[in-house]
Write a protein that holds these residues in place. Structure first.
Motif, PDB file in Angstrom:
ATOM      1  N   ILE A 164      37.390  36.117  31.600  1.00  0.00           N
ATOM      2  CA  ILE A 164      36.100  36.794  31.578  1.00  0.00           C
ATOM      3  C   ILE A 164      35.231  36.324  32.739  1.00  0.00           C
ATOM      4  O   ILE A 164      35.365  35.192  33.214  1.00  0.00           O
ATOM      5  CB  ILE A 164      35.396  36.549  30.209  1.00  0.00           C
ATOM      6  CG1 ILE A 164      34.191  37.467  30.039  1.00  0.00           C
ATOM      7  CG2 ILE A 164      35.016  35.090  30.045  1.00  0.00           C
ATOM      8  CD1 ILE A 164      33.692  37.522  28.611  1.00  0.00           C
ATOM      9  N   ASN A 165      34.391  37.228  33.183  1.00  0.00           N
ATOM     10  CA  ASN A 165      33.499  36.919  34.306  1.00  0.00           C
ATOM     11  C   ASN A 165      32.287  37.837  34.209  1.00  0.00           C
ATOM     12  O   ASN A 165      32.276  38.784  33.425  1.00  0.00           O
ATOM     13  CB  ASN A 165      34.232  37.166  35.629  1.00  0.00           C
ATOM     14  CG  ASN A 165      33.459  36.615  36.823  1.00  0.00           C
ATOM     15  OD1 ASN A 165      32.603  35.725  36.663  1.00  0.00           O
ATOM     16  ND2 ASN A 165      33.738  37.131  37.993  1.00  0.00           N
ATOM     17  N   THR A 166      31.282  37.536  35.003  1.00  0.00           N
ATOM     18  CA  THR A 166      30.173  38.481  35.102  1.00  0.00           C
ATOM     19  C   THR A 166      30.048  38.939  36.544  1.00  0.00           C
ATOM     20  O   THR A 166      30.257  38.158  37.470  1.00  0.00           O
ATOM     21  CB  THR A 166      28.844  37.862  34.640  1.00  0.00           C
ATOM     22  OG1 THR A 166      27.815  38.854  34.815  1.00  0.00           O
ATOM     23  CG2 THR A 166      28.482  36.622  35.436  1.00  0.00           C
ATOM     24  N   ASP A 208      40.120  36.740  45.560  1.00  0.00           N
ATOM     25  CA  ASP A 208      41.301  36.644  44.710  1.00  0.00           C
ATOM     26  C   ASP A 208      42.591  36.788  45.527  1.00  0.00           C
ATOM     27  O   ASP A 208      43.669  36.938  44.980  1.00  0.00           O
ATOM     28  CB  ASP A 208      41.235  37.759  43.659  1.00  0.00           C
ATOM     29  CG  ASP A 208      42.062  37.420  42.429  1.00  0.00           C
ATOM     30  OD1 ASP A 208      42.390  36.233  42.272  1.00  0.00           O
ATOM     31  OD2 ASP A 208      42.382  38.332  41.666  1.00  0.00           O
ATOM     32  N   SER A 209      42.475  36.755  46.852  1.00  0.00           N
ATOM     33  CA  SER A 209      43.639  36.985  47.715  1.00  0.00           C
ATOM     34  C   SER A 209      44.713  35.922  47.513  1.00  0.00           C
ATOM     35  O   SER A 209      44.428  34.745  47.278  1.00  0.00           O
ATOM     36  CB  SER A 209      43.195  36.985  49.178  1.00  0.00           C
ATOM     37  OG  SER A 209      44.325  37.070  50.020  1.00  0.00           O
ATOM     38  N   LYS A 210      45.971  36.351  47.624  1.00  0.00           N
ATOM     39  CA  LYS A 210      47.071  35.397  47.500  1.00  0.00           C
ATOM     40  C   LYS A 210      47.490  34.869  48.863  1.00  0.00           C
ATOM     41  O   LYS A 210      48.378  34.029  48.968  1.00  0.00           O
ATOM     42  CB  LYS A 210      48.263  36.093  46.814  1.00  0.00           C
ATOM     43  CG  LYS A 210      48.028  36.274  45.326  1.00  0.00           C
ATOM     44  CD  LYS A 210      49.033  37.208  44.690  1.00  0.00           C
ATOM     45  CE  LYS A 210      48.603  37.519  43.256  1.00  0.00           C
ATOM     46  NZ  LYS A 210      49.299  38.674  42.703  1.00  0.00           N
ATOM     47  N   ASP A 211      46.862  35.385  49.897  1.00  0.00           N
ATOM     48  CA  ASP A 211      47.193  34.953  51.263  1.00  0.00           C
ATOM     49  C   ASP A 211      46.645  33.546  51.532  1.00  0.00           C
ATOM     50  O   ASP A 211      45.463  33.270  51.288  1.00  0.00           O
ATOM     51  CB  ASP A 211      46.603  35.957  52.257  1.00  0.00           C
ATOM     52  CG  ASP A 211      46.972  35.594  53.688  1.00  0.00           C
ATOM     53  OD1 ASP A 211      48.040  36.017  54.135  1.00  0.00           O
ATOM     54  OD2 ASP A 211      46.187  34.860  54.332  1.00  0.00           O
ATOM     55  N   LYS A 212      47.501  32.657  52.048  1.00  0.00           N
ATOM     56  CA  LYS A 212      47.101  31.257  52.280  1.00  0.00           C
ATOM     57  C   LYS A 212      45.910  31.154  53.226  1.00  0.00           C
ATOM     58  O   LYS A 212      44.976  30.400  53.012  1.00  0.00           O
ATOM     59  CB  LYS A 212      48.289  30.478  52.853  1.00  0.00           C
ATOM     60  CG  LYS A 212      49.438  30.331  51.861  1.00  0.00           C
ATOM     61  CD  LYS A 212      49.449  28.932  51.248  1.00  0.00           C
ATOM     62  CE  LYS A 212      50.338  28.881  50.003  1.00  0.00           C
ATOM     63  NZ  LYS A 212      51.746  29.251  50.281  1.00  0.00           N
ATOM     64  N   GLY A 213      45.981  31.934  54.319  1.00  0.00           N
ATOM     65  CA  GLY A 213      44.896  31.905  55.304  1.00  0.00           C
ATOM     66  C   GLY A 213      43.570  32.331  54.694  1.00  0.00           C
ATOM     67  O   GLY A 213      42.535  31.720  54.934  1.00  0.00           O
ATOM     68  N   ASP A 214      43.629  33.369  53.888  1.00  0.00           N
ATOM     69  CA  ASP A 214      42.422  33.843  53.218  1.00  0.00           C
ATOM     70  C   ASP A 214      41.851  32.751  52.321  1.00  0.00           C
ATOM     71  O   ASP A 214      40.639  32.530  52.256  1.00  0.00           O
ATOM     72  CB  ASP A 214      42.726  35.075  52.368  1.00  0.00           C
ATOM     73  CG  ASP A 214      43.018  36.310  53.228  1.00  0.00           C
ATOM     74  OD1 ASP A 214      42.763  36.246  54.436  1.00  0.00           O
ATOM     75  OD2 ASP A 214      43.491  37.306  52.669  1.00  0.00           O
ATOM     76  N   ARG A 254      35.957  33.004  37.603  1.00  0.00           N
ATOM     77  CA  ARG A 254      34.899  33.442  38.521  1.00  0.00           C
ATOM     78  C   ARG A 254      35.416  34.403  39.583  1.00  0.00           C
ATOM     79  O   ARG A 254      34.643  35.004  40.317  1.00  0.00           O
ATOM     80  CB  ARG A 254      34.259  32.214  39.193  1.00  0.00           C
ATOM     81  CG  ARG A 254      33.354  31.424  38.255  1.00  0.00           C
ATOM     82  CD  ARG A 254      32.180  32.277  37.825  1.00  0.00           C
ATOM     83  NE  ARG A 254      31.244  31.550  36.965  1.00  0.00           N
ATOM     84  CZ  ARG A 254      30.205  32.130  36.366  1.00  0.00           C
ATOM     85  NH1 ARG A 254      29.983  33.425  36.536  1.00  0.00           N
ATOM     86  NH2 ARG A 254      29.408  31.430  35.607  1.00  0.00           N
ATOM     87  N   ARG A 255      36.730  34.517  39.719  1.00  0.00           N
ATOM     88  CA  ARG A 255      37.272  35.411  40.736  1.00  0.00           C
ATOM     89  C   ARG A 255      37.711  36.753  40.152  1.00  0.00           C
ATOM     90  O   ARG A 255      38.239  37.603  40.848  1.00  0.00           O
ATOM     91  CB  ARG A 255      38.445  34.741  41.453  1.00  0.00           C
ATOM     92  CG  ARG A 255      37.991  33.519  42.268  1.00  0.00           C
ATOM     93  CD  ARG A 255      39.150  32.861  42.933  1.00  0.00           C
ATOM     94  NE  ARG A 255      40.233  32.610  41.959  1.00  0.00           N
ATOM     95  CZ  ARG A 255      41.389  32.083  42.272  1.00  0.00           C
ATOM     96  NH1 ARG A 255      41.649  31.752  43.525  1.00  0.00           N
ATOM     97  NH2 ARG A 255      42.314  31.876  41.349  1.00  0.00           N
ATOM     98  N   LEU A 256      37.520  36.897  38.844  1.00  0.00           N
ATOM     99  CA  LEU A 256      37.896  38.163  38.215  1.00  0.00           C
ATOM    100  C   LEU A 256      36.950  39.270  38.696  1.00  0.00           C
ATOM    101  O   LEU A 256      35.748  39.208  38.507  1.00  0.00           O
ATOM    102  CB  LEU A 256      37.825  38.043  36.690  1.00  0.00           C
ATOM    103  CG  LEU A 256      38.073  39.326  35.905  1.00  0.00           C
ATOM    104  CD1 LEU A 256      39.489  39.815  36.117  1.00  0.00           C
ATOM    105  CD2 LEU A 256      37.819  39.110  34.428  1.00  0.00           C
TER     106      LEU A 256
END
Length: 414
Positions: A164-166, A208-214, A254-256
């Motif tokens: 959950i997130n807001t 929420d990126s799965k990229d390492k650089g991001d 918090r990244r949702l």
RNA sequence: GCGGAUGUAGCUCAGUUGGUUAGAGCGCUAGACUGUGACUCUGGAGGUCGCGGGUUCGAUCCCCGUCAUUCGCCCCA
């Protein structure tokens, strides 16, 4: 094989599949009703703008996944990719603003042109719950509670977690979005290709990126909580308190971020790891600006959708098929009386199997294959006495009884 | 939309380093058992080896394309 195939991403629901499917749907419907959500339905297609305006032109669903076509009248029509927009349109069309809170449950097929995977189809089915017209955090709590209750009842809560997130109100969200665009924009060259696109489409997704650089950049990115105004912060706290009070456990994520533009404040997903990349089984959130976007008076709303196919893959305790009683005529003279008896018992709500053909051996085999609880054999001998042979197929025993006593005898077999 | 894997009977799968009629188990079906299922035994049906093209004397096997499924990415229920 040149046999006709279903269109890619569509599937037949054969009886065995349908049983699971129906169990998910019926369970959800019953539980929703207990919470005061009445069932309704809207058309399977809408004018394209209903979805385009509410979900956001840049969302994936609108920009590349809609099944749209021009009607003969020249209007652009779209097969619904989700339920919320249609229900909100219906709320406005039918002038239901005096019926708030408008609490409804719905289910049916949805269409999205995506690459199929396990738990992801181009035509799939959703259960859907909406609570329109309630600005209170209590509504958020209730809506989530319905979902939790359904997942519990289906036996899948054990493999799910509630995230959950807001997203805050419009003001908070816009401020945060601007801050992210400024921050990531300054480092655009270091972003992955995907995230460069996200920068204009949905910058919150970069978090929420799965990229390492991001991920390196994300570490120093602005934090959402700094941009939430007091109202949004308090509102979210109230939602979490409500969940605590009900004993519904959750994970603050918090990244949702939801992919559709219309979400505000509460966003949540019940996710599982049991379905590969398709983790979300029930997901939704608050959409306080949606109805206004569609041309209605400002009206808050909150709801969720659940994938029936995904839930059906996980559900336990699927009810067994009803075990029939097989009626088996012995000899041609018994066929009509047996058919009549079958008709009468069926009218008494008893599930009866009566084969169209076959000798006693064949019919017994068929009864066995259908997992019949018992067989009623009627031949000339029995007919003469107004009796029949009642065979208990589990015990392997049988006894002759009067047809008039059949009802009682079958009761006892349960 | 991008990348990887797979595709042989209704189902689960063998198989051929390219070579006469492609196999098993389960299932289906007929009979042994013409008033009695689950066990057993004996027969039978069912495949242009996903589809199309190429290489070859010859392809289910090798090559290319295509369709479908599947895993991951994107995104979502």
């Amino acid at each position: 094989m040149s046999l006709p195939q279903p269109v890619r991403g569509t599937h037949d629901l054969l009886p065995e599949d349908f049983r699971r499917h129906a169990h998910v749907r019926d369970t959800a419907r019953d539980i929703a009703a207990r919470f005061g959500y009445a069932e309704m339905a809207t058309p399977i297609f809408e004018f394209t703008e209903v979805f385009a305006r509410t979900m956001g032109e840049t969302s994936d669903v609108v920009s590349k996944e809609m099944y749209s076509f021009d009607s003969r009248g020249g209007e652009s029509i779209t097969l619904r990719p989700e339920y919320t927009a249609g229900i909100c349109r219906s709320f406005i069309s039918n002038g239901l603003q005096q019926n708030v809170p408008f609490k409804v449950f719905a289910n049916g097929p949805m269409f999205r042109y995506e690459r199929p995977q396990k738990g992801r189809q181009r035509q799939f089915h959703q259960i859907d719950l909406e609570c329109i017209g309630s600005p209170e955090a209590k509504a958020d709590v209730e809506v989530i509670a319905v979902a939790a209750s359904i997942l519990n009842s289906l036996g899948v809560m054990g493999s799910c977690t509630l995230q959950i997130n807001t997203l805050g109100d419009a003001e908070s969200r816009q401020a945060y979005r601007a801050a992210l665009v400024e921050y990531f924009g300054a480092h655009e060259e270091q972003l992955s290709e995907d995230s460069k696109n996200r920068l204009t489409r949905n910058p919150l997704r970069i978090l929420d990126s799965k990229d390492k650089g991001d991920q390196v950049l994300v570490k120093d990115a602005p934090v959402f909580t700094d941009y939430l105004n007091d109202f949004s912060t308090e509102f979210f706290a109230e939602v979490l308190e409500g969940l605590d009070a009900l004993g519904i456990s959750y994970e603050l994520n918090r990244r949702l971020v939801r992919g559709l533009d219309y979400y505000t404040h509460t966003a949540f997903e019940f996710v599982t790891t049991a379905l590969g990349a398709q983790g979300a089984v029930i997901a939704g959130g608050r959409y306080d600006g949606l109805i206004e976007t569609l041309g209605g008076k400002p009206t808050p709303g909150i709801g969720w959708a659940g994938g029936i196919e995904r839930l059906a893959l996980l559900a336990e305790n699927i009810p067994d098929v009803i075990r029939p009683i097989a009626i088996i005529p012995v000899g041609d003279a018994a066929v009509q009386p047996a058919t009549k008896l079958a008709y009468e018992l069926r009218n008494q709500r008893i599930s009866i199997e009566l084969a169209f053909k076959g000798n006693v051996g064949k019919r017994m085999k068929r009864a066995n294959k259908l997992n019949a609880r018992a067989a009623i054999l009627i031949g000339e001998d029995e007919l003469a006495k107004n009796a029949c042979m009642l065979r208990d197929l589990d015990a392997g025993t049988q006894e002759e009884i009067q047809i008039s006593d059949l009802g009682k005898a079958l009761e006892q077999l349960k």
